[in-house]
Design a protein around this motif. Structure first.
Motif, PDB file in Angstrom:
ATOM      1  N   SER A  93       0.843  -1.189   0.000  1.00 17.25           N
ATOM      2  CA  SER A  93       0.000   0.000   0.000  1.00 17.25           C
ATOM      3  C   SER A  93       0.880   1.240   0.000  1.00 17.25           C
ATOM      4  O   SER A  93       2.009   1.224   0.507  1.00 17.25           O
ATOM      5  CB  SER A  93      -0.899   0.003   1.242  1.00 17.25           C
ATOM      6  N   GLU A 118      -0.349   0.131  -4.345  1.00 18.29           N
ATOM      7  CA  GLU A 118      -1.785   0.390  -4.365  1.00 18.29           C
ATOM      8  C   GLU A 118      -2.115   1.637  -3.530  1.00 18.29           C
ATOM      9  O   GLU A 118      -1.809   1.678  -2.326  1.00 18.29           O
ATOM     10  CB  GLU A 118      -2.545  -0.813  -3.819  1.00 18.29           C
ATOM     11  N   TRP A 120      -4.304   3.029  -1.466  1.00 20.88           N
ATOM     12  CA  TRP A 120      -5.473   2.840  -0.612  1.00 20.88           C
ATOM     13  C   TRP A 120      -5.037   2.301   0.731  1.00 20.88           C
ATOM     14  O   TRP A 120      -3.855   1.982   0.931  1.00 20.88           O
ATOM     15  CB  TRP A 120      -6.488   1.910  -1.270  1.00 20.88           C
ATOM     16  N   ASP A 121      -6.000   2.196   1.624  1.00 19.06           N
ATOM     17  CA  ASP A 121      -5.820   1.479   2.885  1.00 19.06           C
ATOM     18  C   ASP A 121      -6.464   0.105   2.690  1.00 19.06           C
ATOM     19  O   ASP A 121      -7.687   0.002   2.631  1.00 19.06           O
ATOM     20  CB  ASP A 121      -6.492   2.229   4.023  1.00 19.06           C
ATOM     21  N   PRO A 122      -5.680  -0.964   2.549  1.00 17.48           N
ATOM     22  CA  PRO A 122      -6.258  -2.280   2.229  1.00 17.48           C
ATOM     23  C   PRO A 122      -7.154  -2.839   3.319  1.00 17.48           C
ATOM     24  O   PRO A 122      -7.902  -3.792   3.064  1.00 17.48           O
ATOM     25  CB  PRO A 122      -5.020  -3.160   2.019  1.00 17.48           C
TER      26      PRO A 122
END
Length: 340
Positions: A93, A118, A120-122
Motif C-alpha cells: 500500500s 496500491e 489505498w488502505d487495504p
C-alpha cells in the motif's frame, strides 16, 4: 484481482535477457510453502531452459520476510514448475514503507521484484474518498510518493512498479466510476506518480495493467497515460469457473481480445500478463486444458514477453499445482514456451 467477487537444488536458471527499452525484468515473492505446494509435487530432475526468450513469475502467499522460509518457498515453486521464476510479485500500500529486506530476498533468488503499489488502505473498503484519483492529482499523496521514490531509488537494483492496477474494474478506490473517478483523472494521477518516482528512481520500470475485458469491467483504452510514461503493458485475468456471477471462460476468450487491444494501443511496448489464475472445473481435466490453452494464447502473440501466475488458494484455488494433471500441464507448457 477482482475483490468485489469474493482478491533442495533448484533447476537451472536462464540468462537475464533484455526485454524492454529500459533493460529490466520483473519479479515477485511470498513465502508460505504449504499454501502453494500442498496439492502435489513434480518429478525430480527439472530441465534447464538456458535458451529461453520468455520470462515467467509468480505471486506467492505470505510474508517474504520469513528468512530461510522465503528461499525454500521459491525453491519449492521452481521444483513444481520445472524452472526458477524470473519474477516474484510483491503487493504494498502507498501508506506502507518499502521493505528493503523483501526486495533483497527476491534479488538473492536471482529474480527481479514486481512491486504493485496500491493507493489505498487495504484494511478499508472500496469507497475510500481519501484515495480518490482527484486526491492523487491534487497532491494529497505526494509525500508518500516521494518517500517511495527515494526508497526505491536508494535500493538501486532493477524493479518493476505496477501502480493502481485494474482501473477498468469497479472494486478499488481508484476504479473509474468510483469516488467520482474519470479516465482523465487516472491519466493525470499516473503521470504525477511517474514524474515523482522516475526522477528519484531511475532503476524503476513502470507497468500499466488494466483488467482483461470480462464481466464487471469496461474498456481501458481511455485510461492509458501514454507511451512516454509506461515501460510494460500489463494485463490481469482470471478464469473464475462456473460459480454465481461467473462462467467458465477459455483463456482465448479471456485474453485474446484484450491483448489485441493493447497491441493497437501501444504497438512498441512489450505485454506482460501480470496476474493470471484458473479455478478448478466441473470435470477434473478442464483446468489442465485451460492451462495449455493459456500458453497457446501467449505463445501465438510475439508481443507477450512474460506472465505472473497467482499461486494461491484464495477466492478459488488459483494454483497451477491444484492437481497432478494441472501441474503436468503447466510444467510441460512452460518448458515449451520458454524454449521458443
Amino acid at each position: 484481482m477482482d475483490n468485489a467477487a469474493m482478491h533442495a537444488t533448484s533447476p537451472g536458471r536462464r540468462p537475464f535477457r533484455v526485454l524492454t527499452r529500459r533493460n529490466f525484468l520483473s519479479a515477485s515473492v511470498g513465502t508460505s510453502i504449504a499454501a502453494f505446494c500442498g496439492a502435489c509435487s513434480p518429478d525430480q530432475g527439472s530441465p534447464s531452459n538456458a535458451l529461453s526468450q520468455h520470462f515467467w513469475g509468480c505471486f506467492l502467499p505470505g510474508s517474504i520476510l520469513a528468512g530461510a522460509g522465503s528461499a525454500a518457498a521459491i525453491n519449492q515453486l521452481a521444483q513444481l514448475a520445472g524452472t526458477d521464476p524470473d519474477v516474484v510479485h510483491v503487493y504494498a500500500s502507498i501508506v506502507d514503507q518499502l521493505s528493503v529486506a523483501a526486495l533483497d530476498v527476491v534479488r538473492q533468488a536471482a529474480a527481479t521484484p514486481l512491486v504493485t503499489l496500491e493507493p489505498w488502505d487495504p484494511s478499508d473498503g472500496q469507497e475510500q474518498s481519501g484515495f480518490s484519483l482527484s486526491s492523487i492529482t491534487g497532491g494529497q499523496h505526494d509525500a508518500a510518493l516521494h518517500r517511495w521514490a527515494g526508497q526505491l531509488g536508494a535500493w538501486q537494483h532493477p524493479v518493476l512498479l505496477r501502480f493502481a492496477q485494474e482501473m477498468n474494474g469497479s472494486w478499488y478506490p481508484w476504479s473509474i466510476g468510483v469516488n467520482g473517478n474519470s479516465a482523465a483523472d487516472y491519466r493525470t494521477a499516473w503521470q504525477r506518480m511517474y514524474a515523482i518516482i522516475s526522477e528519484a528512481a531511475p532503476n524503476v520500470s513502470f507497468v500499466w495493467a488494466p483488467n482483461a475485458i470480462t464481466e464487471g469491467t469496461t474498456d481501458f483504452t481511455s485510461c492509458y497515460p501514454g507511451d512516454q510514461f509506461v515501460d510494460y503493458l500489463g494485463l490481469d485475468g482470471y478464469n473464475w469457473g462456473t460459480i454465481p456471477g461467473h462462467q467458465w471462460q477459455s483463456a482465448h476468450k479471456l485474453f485474446s481480445h484484450s491483448i489485441a487491444t493493447l497491441d493497437r494501443l501501444a504497438p512498441d511496448l512489450p505485454v506482460v500478463v501480470t496476474e493470471v489464475g484458473c479455478a478448478e472445473g466441473n470435470q477434473p481435466e478442464l483446468k489442465a486444458e485451460w492451462i495449455r490453452d493459456f500458453f497457446s494464447v501467449i505463445g501465438e502473440n510475439k508481443r507477450v514477453s512474460g506472465f505472473v501466475w497467482f499461486q494461491m488458494d484464495k477466492e478459488r484455488d488459483w494454483r497451477f499445482n491444484s492437481s497432478h494433471a494441472s501441474t503436468a500441464a503447466f510444467r510441460e507448457s512452460l518448458e515449451q514456451w520458454t524454449r521458443k
